[in-house]
Enzyme design. Structure first.
Site, PDB file in Angstrom:
ATOM      1  N   GLU A  38       0.832  -1.206   0.000  1.00  0.00           N
ATOM      2  CA  GLU A  38       0.000   0.000   0.000  1.00  0.00           C
ATOM      3  C   GLU A  38       0.866   1.255   0.000  1.00  0.00           C
ATOM      4  O   GLU A  38       1.743   1.413   0.839  1.00  0.00           O
ATOM      5  CB  GLU A  38      -0.940  -0.009   1.215  1.00  0.00           C
ATOM      6  CG  GLU A  38      -1.909  -1.178   1.234  1.00  0.00           C
ATOM      7  CD  GLU A  38      -2.907  -1.160   0.074  1.00  0.00           C
ATOM      8  OE1 GLU A  38      -3.011  -0.142  -0.626  1.00  0.00           O
ATOM      9  OE2 GLU A  38      -3.579  -2.197  -0.124  1.00  0.00           O
ATOM     10  N   HIS A  47      -1.509  -5.519   2.211  1.00  0.00           N
ATOM     11  CA  HIS A  47      -2.684  -6.402   2.180  1.00  0.00           C
ATOM     12  C   HIS A  47      -2.270  -7.759   1.597  1.00  0.00           C
ATOM     13  O   HIS A  47      -1.448  -7.813   0.679  1.00  0.00           O
ATOM     14  CB  HIS A  47      -3.777  -5.798   1.305  1.00  0.00           C
ATOM     15  CG  HIS A  47      -4.747  -4.944   2.052  1.00  0.00           C
ATOM     16  ND1 HIS A  47      -4.928  -3.603   1.787  1.00  0.00           N
ATOM     17  CD2 HIS A  47      -5.617  -5.250   3.073  1.00  0.00           C
ATOM     18  CE1 HIS A  47      -5.871  -3.129   2.601  1.00  0.00           C
ATOM     19  NE2 HIS A  47      -6.301  -4.092   3.389  1.00  0.00           N
ATOM     20  N   ARG A 103     -18.098  -0.085   4.642  1.00  0.00           N
ATOM     21  CA  ARG A 103     -19.145  -0.733   3.847  1.00  0.00           C
ATOM     22  C   ARG A 103     -19.894  -1.763   4.687  1.00  0.00           C
ATOM     23  O   ARG A 103     -21.048  -2.082   4.439  1.00  0.00           O
ATOM     24  CB  ARG A 103     -18.461  -1.407   2.644  1.00  0.00           C
ATOM     25  CG  ARG A 103     -19.336  -1.966   1.568  1.00  0.00           C
ATOM     26  CD  ARG A 103     -18.465  -2.505   0.410  1.00  0.00           C
ATOM     27  NE  ARG A 103     -17.287  -3.241   0.868  1.00  0.00           N
ATOM     28  CZ  ARG A 103     -17.292  -4.517   1.257  1.00  0.00           C
ATOM     29  NH1 ARG A 103     -18.414  -5.220   1.225  1.00  0.00           N
ATOM     30  NH2 ARG A 103     -16.178  -5.106   1.664  1.00  0.00           N
TER      31      ARG A 103
HETATM   32  N1  PCA Z   1      -8.777  -6.313   6.336  1.00  0.00           N
HETATM   33  C1  PCA Z   1      -9.730  -5.216   6.493  1.00  0.00           C
HETATM   34  C2  PCA Z   1      -9.733  -4.914   7.969  1.00  0.00           C
HETATM   35  C3  PCA Z   1      -9.113  -6.086   8.628  1.00  0.00           C
HETATM   36  C4  PCA Z   1      -8.461  -6.851   7.543  1.00  0.00           C
HETATM   37  O1  PCA Z   1      -7.757  -7.843   7.685  1.00  0.00           O
HETATM   38  C5  PCA Z   1      -9.417  -4.028   5.599  1.00  0.00           C
HETATM   39  O2  PCA Z   1      -8.832  -4.219   4.527  1.00  0.00           O
HETATM   40  O3  PCA Z   1      -9.756  -2.904   5.949  1.00  0.00           O
END
Ligand code: PCA
Length: 212
Positions: free
Chosen positions: A80, A169, A90
């Site tokens: 990110e 992520h 959401r």
């Molecule tokens: N993903 C969510 C919140 C917790 C997670 O593991 C997100 O992308 O915001």
């Protein structure tokens, strides 16, 4: 020994597992380039997640902070680039809260860039055969909330001087659906990201497409 703090989130949104938490548990206690890896769990809850993270920063004073979260629908480890000052949920978080269009930090700047060398990490991951991408949005749910909160803390809290950090992520696990990535690959990828961040002071400047 200096340490690296790696965080993952508890399962949310009806999913039975969260690969970020499993990966962090597997990294906990290992050593990367002379740094002890401390894995910790954050609740998928607005506000409380940041309270836990702030306490961890105070307790461990890590050299590097790598927050991780699950991003269903993404096939690659997403590095990110930017955190924005918006909560816009959401779905409800794990405490039932669903903030819409509120700031993460009242009167804070619109956005922070990551402190991680995302292009260097991208290159290292692709060289290792691990699917990776630079992402221009961490969304507006709890991951972005923690990412923005972390960057704000690192930028404004004198106790955090010298610390670097950011958020990545990770995809679903195969048992959650497609697209997915195996846990061994996620863990290997996070380890490479840590190594690269520890050894790269200044990010490389290369168009992402040129790194494939
Ligand atoms: N993903 C969510 C919140 C917790 C997670 O593991 C997100 O992308 O915001």
């Amino acid at each position: 020994m200096p340490c690296v703090l790696v965080t993952g989130f508890d399962p949310f949104g009806g999913q039975p597992v969260n690969p970020s938490l499993q990966a962090v548990r597997s990294l906990h206690g290992s050593t990367v380039l002379g740094h002890q890896v401390i894995g910790a769990e954050l609740p998928t809850v607005f506000g409380q997640s940041m309270q836990v993270l702030r306490a961890l920063l105070r307790q461990h004073r890590p050299t590097l902070v790598l927050c991780t979260g699950q991003a269903g629908g993404r096939a690659a480890i997403s590095l990110e680039r930017v955190a924005i000052n918006v909560n816009d949920a959401r779905i409800p978080d794990n405490a039932g809260a669903q903030p819409v269009d509120t700031p993460v930090v009242e009167h804070g700047p619109a956005a922070y860039f990551t402190g991680l060398p995302v292009k260097a990490i991208l290159q290292a991951l692709l060289d290792a055969g691990i699917n990776a991408e630079v992402s221009q949005t961490a969304g507006t749910f709890v991951c972005n909330h923690v990412f923005y909160g972390l960057m704000h803390e690192l930028a404004s809290n004198p106790e955090c001087g010298g610390m670097r950090g950011g958020l990545v992520h990770v995809p679903w696990l195969p048992e959650q659906g497609q697209p997915s990535m195996r846990m061994a690959e996620v863990v290997a990828g996070l380890r490479i990201a840590i190594e690269c961040a520890l050894t790269t002071r200044h990010d490389i400047r290369k168009q992402a497409g040129a790194l494939n």
